[in-house]
Structures are given as structure tokens and as C-alpha cells.
Design a protein around this motif. Structure first.
Motif, PDB file in Angstrom:
ATOM      1  N   ALA A  79       0.826  -1.213   0.000  1.00  0.00           N
ATOM      2  CA  ALA A  79       0.000   0.000   0.000  1.00  0.00           C
ATOM      3  C   ALA A  79       0.853   1.253   0.000  1.00  0.00           C
ATOM      4  O   ALA A  79       0.419   2.307  -0.489  1.00  0.00           O
ATOM      5  CB  ALA A  79      -0.938  -0.009   1.209  1.00  0.00           C
ATOM      6  N   ASP A  80       2.080   1.150   0.525  1.00  0.00           N
ATOM      7  CA  ASP A  80       2.956   2.323   0.556  1.00  0.00           C
ATOM      8  C   ASP A  80       3.446   2.717  -0.832  1.00  0.00           C
ATOM      9  O   ASP A  80       3.977   3.812  -1.020  1.00  0.00           O
ATOM     10  CB  ASP A  80       4.148   2.065   1.474  1.00  0.00           C
ATOM     11  CG  ASP A  80       4.981   0.866   1.033  1.00  0.00           C
ATOM     12  OD1 ASP A  80       4.418  -0.058   0.419  1.00  0.00           O
ATOM     13  OD2 ASP A  80       6.192   0.861   1.301  1.00  0.00           O
ATOM     14  N   GLN A  81       3.256   1.837  -1.815  1.00  0.00           N
ATOM     15  CA  GLN A  81       3.657   2.148  -3.186  1.00  0.00           C
ATOM     16  C   GLN A  81       2.552   2.852  -3.971  1.00  0.00           C
ATOM     17  O   GLN A  81       2.780   3.299  -5.093  1.00  0.00           O
ATOM     18  CB  GLN A  81       4.060   0.869  -3.918  1.00  0.00           C
ATOM     19  CG  GLN A  81       5.267   0.158  -3.323  1.00  0.00           C
ATOM     20  CD  GLN A  81       5.663  -1.066  -4.127  1.00  0.00           C
ATOM     21  OE1 GLN A  81       5.552  -1.084  -5.352  1.00  0.00           O
ATOM     22  NE2 GLN A  81       6.133  -2.098  -3.446  1.00  0.00           N
ATOM     23  N   VAL A  82       1.353   2.912  -3.418  1.00  0.00           N
ATOM     24  CA  VAL A  82       0.216   3.501  -4.120  1.00  0.00           C
ATOM     25  C   VAL A  82       0.312   5.025  -4.101  1.00  0.00           C
ATOM     26  O   VAL A  82       0.486   5.634  -3.039  1.00  0.00           O
ATOM     27  CB  VAL A  82      -1.107   3.037  -3.486  1.00  0.00           C
ATOM     28  CG1 VAL A  82      -2.289   3.781  -4.110  1.00  0.00           C
ATOM     29  CG2 VAL A  82      -1.277   1.536  -3.656  1.00  0.00           C
ATOM     30  N   LEU A  83       0.197   5.628  -5.274  1.00  0.00           N
ATOM     31  CA  LEU A  83       0.235   7.082  -5.405  1.00  0.00           C
ATOM     32  C   LEU A  83      -1.089   7.570  -5.981  1.00  0.00           C
ATOM     33  O   LEU A  83      -1.539   7.054  -7.002  1.00  0.00           O
ATOM     34  CB  LEU A  83       1.364   7.505  -6.349  1.00  0.00           C
ATOM     35  CG  LEU A  83       2.781   7.038  -6.012  1.00  0.00           C
ATOM     36  CD1 LEU A  83       3.732   7.400  -7.151  1.00  0.00           C
ATOM     37  CD2 LEU A  83       3.252   7.662  -4.709  1.00  0.00           C
ATOM     38  N   PRO A  84      -1.732   8.558  -5.360  1.00  0.00           N
ATOM     39  CA  PRO A  84      -2.958   9.111  -5.954  1.00  0.00           C
ATOM     40  C   PRO A  84      -2.630   9.883  -7.224  1.00  0.00           C
ATOM     41  O   PRO A  84      -1.566  10.496  -7.345  1.00  0.00           O
ATOM     42  CB  PRO A  84      -3.486  10.047  -4.857  1.00  0.00           C
ATOM     43  CG  PRO A  84      -2.275  10.405  -4.046  1.00  0.00           C
ATOM     44  CD  PRO A  84      -1.366   9.206  -4.099  1.00  0.00           C
ATOM     45  N   GLY A 211       2.241  -2.559 -12.975  1.00  0.00           N
ATOM     46  CA  GLY A 211       2.777  -3.893 -12.702  1.00  0.00           C
ATOM     47  C   GLY A 211       3.272  -4.098 -11.288  1.00  0.00           C
ATOM     48  O   GLY A 211       3.679  -5.216 -10.932  1.00  0.00           O
ATOM     49  N   PHE A 212       3.241  -3.053 -10.453  1.00  0.00           N
ATOM     50  CA  PHE A 212       3.740  -3.203  -9.081  1.00  0.00           C
ATOM     51  C   PHE A 212       2.972  -4.260  -8.311  1.00  0.00           C
ATOM     52  O   PHE A 212       3.557  -5.018  -7.514  1.00  0.00           O
ATOM     53  CB  PHE A 212       3.675  -1.855  -8.348  1.00  0.00           C
ATOM     54  CG  PHE A 212       2.320  -1.508  -7.766  1.00  0.00           C
ATOM     55  CD1 PHE A 212       2.064  -1.634  -6.410  1.00  0.00           C
ATOM     56  CD2 PHE A 212       1.292  -1.048  -8.597  1.00  0.00           C
ATOM     57  CE1 PHE A 212       0.827  -1.314  -5.883  1.00  0.00           C
ATOM     58  CE2 PHE A 212       0.053  -0.734  -8.076  1.00  0.00           C
ATOM     59  CZ  PHE A 212      -0.192  -0.865  -6.717  1.00  0.00           C
ATOM     60  N   LEU A 213       1.668  -4.364  -8.539  1.00  0.00           N
ATOM     61  CA  LEU A 213       0.855  -5.316  -7.775  1.00  0.00           C
ATOM     62  C   LEU A 213       1.035  -6.758  -8.251  1.00  0.00           C
ATOM     63  O   LEU A 213       1.261  -7.654  -7.430  1.00  0.00           O
ATOM     64  CB  LEU A 213      -0.615  -4.890  -7.823  1.00  0.00           C
ATOM     65  CG  LEU A 213      -1.588  -5.712  -6.973  1.00  0.00           C
ATOM     66  CD1 LEU A 213      -1.132  -5.767  -5.515  1.00  0.00           C
ATOM     67  CD2 LEU A 213      -2.994  -5.147  -7.068  1.00  0.00           C
TER      68      LEU A 213
END
Length: 449
Positions: A79-84, A211-213
Motif C-alpha cells: 500500500a505504501d507504493q500507491v500514489l494518488p 505492474g507493481f501489484l
């Protein structure tokens, strides 16, 4: 918990990886069998890198309405990789870009785009959309069967809508996300795209692209790459999966259950024992082809929108541009730009064998003709052509009625379960993820029995 139960998942796209992760969480012994290499993990949710840029090879937009995807990112620990992202969308209208902000309902209603539409037409479309909205499921759209009887074009004619409503509203929301011509695609397709893009209110991404997920999921489960599944058979309450590998040869694996998470057309030769009605349905599914070009730029574009839709009346070839650098500050290297130019599905079919250099020159020349995004011609440091032979399902009128009839047969094939939004829904990354979650739940329910 069902500790020790062996489950084989066929396909390493987001549907298969999600199903595998959830089954492993429940204690199952899971293996994913994937035909491609690790660099292509995620299928249509795959990202590669070039010159420091993360290039999305299929899906490019993840929307704030993807609640299940955001929850999975939390559960996987990324979740820390998620950017709005930003929420500005644009559409080319008589040679000029009209923009709207999907995250602000008041600003949306006051935008140049909405004000350019006839209010009577807007009211008709809004009423019809709201009547259908509750039936627009992520992975299962069979609830829309009663409304699935006409193309987008036929709907506009029946409702007496003005040409601009068709050309600048419903048409682009069909030809862009679904890569289908509005003269062929079901009205349901346009309303599904409208619901996911405009009504969602912005989106999210990561510095490493979509592709991060899938990469995070694949790192937490067992994946056999470069393996081609040759048969899936039921046997004694379970199943037997056979696959070949260039190094390990043939593997015959017994399993308590199997999740098939590949496109229906690819599932057909794997599962010859399925009922004829189901195999006929799989063969009936029609896919669009996609050709798009990634342009790495030495600067961002002056265009501020995240997605720029190009109506067919404005250009017969180009469907949309995605400005990746407008998603989030860390999405591309500092001071750079990344534009994904998407060509129409019909053009991709007709020009599938065109040389990459010729495709790039075509896009540059036609973009110049449009008078938009001059940075593509003057500030590109590289251009990379991406091709997807099976991109999105083209849902034609009547297909969801067909799917509604076949759904009980599809769900009755345990211990074989099917995952992916292409089976009963409209192609989307979140739809495939949700389908993977449902397939895992169905497997666990069967095992606990």
C-alpha cells in the motif's frame, strides 16, 4: 482454513495471481502455471522498463473505484507504493481540448465538456445510465441482460440523441476503453466505461507502473514460468493438470481444484471435456487487438489532462493519449514525460503486420495533423510499440443475455473454476481481480464441503 489442499492456477495475470494469493492465505498448497517469462507477469497488467521509464504494456489507468484492488494492495503489503493521481480528463472537440475534473461533481457539471452537450440529451443519457448503474458488476454483467439489445449507435438513434452526443460522449467511451466501434459494441460497454472513468473521481498508480501489484503477488507465491498447459481433466472429485516445460519436460499434477485464469479462447483447448454449450460460448468471445506507442520525452507535455480522448469524427486512427507524467510526480523520472498513444482497434486489426518504425511515423504524423502534443515529434527520446493480440472483449448486443444463460453452466464445473472478467463481464483489471477473488472463494467453499 484448508491446510494442504493442492490447487493449480493456470495463468499469471491479475485474476490468477489474486486467486492464488487468497488460496495460499487460506492454507492451500498453490502453484501458478504461466506460459510467459517473469518479465511478462501480470498479463494485461504488466509493466516493463526502458531508459528509467516504467512502461505499462496493457492497462494504464487504475481508478479510485477499484476498491478491491486497493484492499489487495494493503493485504499484500504494498500500500505504501500507491500514489494518488490527478483527475483531469480531456476530449478533443472541433480541434480544441475540452477538459473536466471527475473528482469534483460541481466542476464536472460546469466543465466545457458537459456544457457543450445538449441538456435534454444529457438528461436522457443520465436517466438511462442511472437505471443500469446498479447492474454494472465488475466481473459479472449478466444482470444487464434485459438492457443488452442494441449497439451504442442504435441507442442514440432510438433515443433521438443529437450527433454530437454520439460523437463526443458515448462514442469515445466505447472506442477508447473497449477498442470497439460504437456501431458494433453493446450500449452496456459505453455505460460501463462511463461509470469506471468519469464517475470514479481520479485514480492511483505507483512509481513502477501498474505492474507493481502483479509483481508483488508473484513474489509471494510459487510460479512455474514458460510452462504450457496441454490438458485439464476432472478425476475422482479432483482434477489432473498436464503441462510441458522446455527444461523440465512434461508434468502431470493431481489437484483438489483448478482455477483457469486465461482468456476463454485459450481455455478451450485445455479443457476439452467441458459441456459443448460452454465451449461454444468460449469460441464466440471476440477480442479487440491493441497497438499503442510509448513515447519517452525529455520534458512533460503542456497538456495537463491525464487521459485525452480522440472522437472518431476528429480522427479515424488515433483513439486516445495517456499522459503518464500527469498521473503522479514520481510516475516518471523527474523533469521527463511519458505519453502512451493508443490506436483504434479496427486500425490495429488492419495494420497488425506493419513495421514498428512505420507505426511510430504514422502516430507522429497523425498527431501533428491533429495539432496536439507537439512534444511527441520534437522531444521524444525513444518510441516503443506495444501489441496485444487479445486485448479486450468486444461485447456485441445480446452477449450478456447469452452469458446469463451460460453462467449456471460455467459455475457448475467444479473442481474447475474460471477467473477473469472476460468470461461474464467487461474486460478490466479490477474486474479480473474481483473474479480471481470469487474463484478462490468458490474453491475454498468446495474444499470445506
Amino acid at each position: 482454513m484448508v491446510p494442504g489442499a493442492r490447487v493449480v492456477v493456470v495463468g499469471g495475470g491479475i485474476a490468477g495471481l489474486t486467486a492464488a494469493f487468497r488460496l495460499q492465505q487460506a492454507g492451500c498448497d498453490v502453484v501458478v502455471v504461466e506460459q510467459s517469462g517473469p518479465e511478462q507477469i501480470g498479463g494485461r497488467m504488466n509493466t516493463t522498463t526502458r531508459d528509467g521509464f516504467a512502461i505499462d504494456n496493457g492497462a494504464t489507468l487504475l481508478l479510485s473505484s477499484y476498491h478491491e484492488m486497493l484492499k489487495l494492495a494493503v493485504d499484500v503489503g504494498v500500500a505504501d507504493q500507491v500514489l494518488p493521481t490527478g483527475d483531469i480528463f480531456g476530449i478533443l472537440w472541433n480541434g480544441a481540448v475540452r477538459r473536466l475534473r471527475s473528482g469534483d461533481k460541481r466542476a464536472l457539471l460546469k466543465s466545457d465538456f458537459v456544457r457543450g452537450l445538449n441538456p435534454i440529451d444529457g438528461g436522457k443519457v443520465a436517466v438511462d445510465f442511472l437505471r443500469m448503474r446498479s447492474k454494472l458488476g465488475w466481473d459479472d454483467m449478466t444482470a444487464t441482460a434485459a438492457q443488452d439489445f442494441e449497439t451504442v449507435r442504435e441507442y442514440c438513434l432510438r433515443r433521438g440523441l443529437r450527433p454530437e452526443t454520439y460523437q463526443f460522449l458515448l462514442g469515445p467511451f466505447t472506442s477508447g476503453p473497449a477498442l470497439a466501434d460504437p456501431e458494433e459494441a453493446s450500449l452496456v460497454s459505453a455505460f460501463f466505461a462511463f461509470n469506471t472513468i468519469v464517475v470514479s473521481g481520479g485514480g492511483f498508480t505507483s512509481a513502477d507502473g501498474v505492474g507493481f501489484l502483479p509483481r508483488a503477488l508473484a513474489a509471494r507465491i510459487s510460479v512455474v514460468h514458460h510452462a504450457r498447459v496441454t490438458s485439464i481433466e476432472t478425476r475422482g472429485g479432483g482434477a489432473v493438470v498436464t503441462w510441458t516445460h522446455p527444461v523440465d519436460g512434461e508434468t502431470v499434477q493431481e489437484a483438489s481444484a483448478v482455477v483457469v485464469a486465461v482468456p476463454p479462447k485459450q481455455a478451450t483447448p485445455m479443457c476439452p471435456g467441458l459441456p459443448p454449450a460452454l465451449l461454444d460460448y468460449f469460441r464466440h468471445v471476440k477480442y479487440s487487438r491493441a497497438v499503442h506507442v510509448a513515447f519517452g520525452l525529455d520534458r512533460p507535455t503542456r497538456e495537463s489532462s491525464l487521459l485525452l480522448q480522440i472522437p472518431k469524427i476528429e480522427h479515424p486512427t488515433l483513439a486516445a493519449f495517456v499522459m503518464e507524467h500527469n498521473q503522479a510526480p514520481r510516475r516518471v523520472p523527474a523533469g521527463k514525460g511519458l505519453v502512451m498513444a493508443h490506436l483504434r482497434g479496427g486500425w490495429a486489426v488492419d495494420n497488425w503486420e506493419m513495421d514498428d518504425d512505420a507505426v511510430v511515423e504514422h502516430v507522429i504524423g497523425e498527431t501533428r495533423r491533429l495539432g496536439v502534443l507537439p512534444e511527441i515529434e520534437h522531444h521524444a527520446t525513444f518510441a516503443e510499440v506495444v501489441r496485444l493480440p487479445l486485448c479486450t472483449v468486444i461485447r456485441r448486443p445480446g452477449e450478456y443475455r447469452y452469458a446469463a444463460r451460460i453462467a449456471p453452466v460455467l459455475r457448475a464445473q467444479a473442481p474447475i473454476h474460471f477467473a477473469g472478467s472476460d468470461y461474464l463481464g467487461q474486460s478490466s483489471t479490477n474486474g479480473s481481480l474481483v473474479s480471481g477473488e470469487r474463484a478462490a472463494a468458490a474453491v475454498l467453499k468446495g474444499l470445506r464441503r
